[in-house]
Scaffold this active site. Sequence first.
Site, PDB file in Angstrom:
ATOM      1  CG  HIS A   1      -2.767   2.803  -7.453  1.00 31.50           C
ATOM      2  ND1 HIS A   1      -2.833   3.630  -6.336  1.00 31.50           N
ATOM      3  CD2 HIS A   1      -4.153   2.289  -7.478  1.00 31.50           C
ATOM      4  CE1 HIS A   1      -4.113   3.771  -5.707  1.00 31.50           C
ATOM      5  NE2 HIS A   1      -4.809   2.922  -6.424  1.00 31.50           N
TER       6      HIS A   1
ATOM      7  NE  ARG B   1      -3.813   0.147   0.955  1.00 31.59           N
ATOM      8  CZ  ARG B   1      -4.969  -0.173  -0.011  1.00 31.59           C
ATOM      9  NH1 ARG B   1      -4.931   0.422  -0.991  1.00 31.59           N
ATOM     10  NH2 ARG B   1      -5.550  -1.258   0.290  1.00 31.59           N
TER      11      ARG B   1
ATOM     12  CG  ASP C   1     -12.748   5.170  -6.298  1.00 31.91           C
ATOM     13  OD1 ASP C   1     -11.947   5.472  -7.233  1.00 31.91           O
ATOM     14  OD2 ASP C   1     -13.132   4.335  -5.510  1.00 31.91           O
TER      15      ASP C   1
ATOM     16  CD  GLU D   1      -5.190   5.632  -8.772  1.00 30.86           C
ATOM     17  OE1 GLU D   1      -5.161   4.597  -9.563  1.00 30.86           O
ATOM     18  OE2 GLU D   1      -5.728   5.519  -7.725  1.00 30.86           O
TER      19      GLU D   1
HETATM   20  C1  BG6 Z   1      -8.300   3.122  -6.741  1.00 24.26           C
HETATM   21  C2  BG6 Z   1      -9.512   2.821  -6.961  1.00 24.26           C
HETATM   22  O1  BG6 Z   1      -7.551   3.260  -7.917  1.00 24.26           O
HETATM   23  O2  BG6 Z   1      -7.492   2.133  -6.129  1.00 24.26           O
HETATM   24  C3  BG6 Z   1     -10.342   2.507  -5.655  1.00 24.26           C
HETATM   25  O3  BG6 Z   1     -10.336   3.726  -7.944  1.00 24.26           O
HETATM   26  C4  BG6 Z   1      -9.467   1.587  -4.827  1.00 24.26           C
HETATM   27  O4  BG6 Z   1     -11.726   2.208  -6.037  1.00 24.26           O
HETATM   28  C5  BG6 Z   1      -8.191   2.054  -4.896  1.00 24.26           C
HETATM   29  O5  BG6 Z   1     -10.277   1.495  -3.463  1.00 24.26           O
HETATM   30  C6  BG6 Z   1      -7.434   1.110  -3.789  1.00 24.26           C
HETATM   31  O6  BG6 Z   1      -7.242  -0.235  -4.456  1.00 24.26           O
HETATM   32  P1  BG6 Z   1      -6.599  -1.373  -3.762  1.00 24.26           P
HETATM   33  O7  BG6 Z   1      -7.114  -2.699  -4.328  1.00 24.26           O
HETATM   34  O8  BG6 Z   1      -5.333  -1.130  -3.621  1.00 24.26           O
HETATM   35  O9  BG6 Z   1      -7.142  -1.360  -2.038  1.00 24.26           O
END
Ligand code: BG6
Length: 304
Positions: free
Chosen positions: A171, A76, A215, A274
């Site tokens: 991302h 994350r 989002d 992103e």
């Molecule tokens: C974003 C999405 O790109 O990523 C969100 O638009 C999502 O909907 C977020 O919650 C995080 O995703 P993840 O799979 O890393 O928890």
Amino acid sequence: MSLPDINQLNKRFGSAGRIAFRAGAGGLPVAALAGPHGACEVSLYGGQVLGYKPLGHAPVLFVSRKAWHEIGKPIRGGIPVCWPWFGAHPAEKNKPAHGFARLQMWSMLTAEYSAQMTDIKLGLCDSESTRALWPHAFDLTLRVILDTTLRVELTTRNCDKAPVTISEALHTYLLVRDVAHTTVLGLDGVRYFDALTGQEHAAQKGAVHVHGETDRVYHDTNPECRVDDAGLGRQIVVAKRNSHSTVVWNPWIEKSKRMSDFGADEYPQMLCVETANARQATLTLPPGEQHTMALSLRADLKTT
Ligand code: BG6
């Protein structure tokens, strides 16, 4: 999944003072790059930039203190690679969110440097585990170039005999002083999909302000937007190539509490902007063809 040998990586690709490999959090291999304009770190697990610090600036990227650093789980923070699908799998919801590239060990392909620039390339090819999730032959490369900016180039090559359809994102988790005092400039007038309501909107009105869970997928976006961080007194210029979507995401309070790899109090310190090709920008690559989506990040101090 086996871990590459750090000593071998250093022998083959390391250069004193510029490129070095070490075991990072959870023992996962990390390439550390340094140059005259800054430093960055790239995890071989996920092919994921984890840190970027331009010389004289505060860090640009956010990584959660509760991030997992475990094979099989996404990290994350930094710049996860969402590929070959963005978000949920279009048909099979049990497949990993944002595809599998962020869950694979990538290989080091090349490492080079010159006076001004440090440049590495990582690769990921199809394997039994990727074909179980996505039955296609592919060659994916991630090039990370550190000079006066941080550039990241994601190249997809279709090695299959049939066309393949992909959506993708770099991302980017930006580190901000306080998201409530941070705005995204450069999306005024742009159409967007609000993933929270499932509705399309004809036009963003003015700068994007984040005062709650956000989002959104902005469509047909300009090649550049700026994230204005009033608290830090700086702008991050997010410039991109071959990317038609920009996703803006912050989980805010309730969603943060539901995410086990994210601190409930961390949402004010991050904003994802992103570089993507998602929803209507999903693309189809004929056999043998390749496509590169690229991102660059630059930190600018502000005087006003
Ligand atoms: C974003 C999405 O790109 O990523 C969100 O638009 C999502 O909907 C977020 O919650 C995080 O995703 P993840 O799979 O890393 O928890």
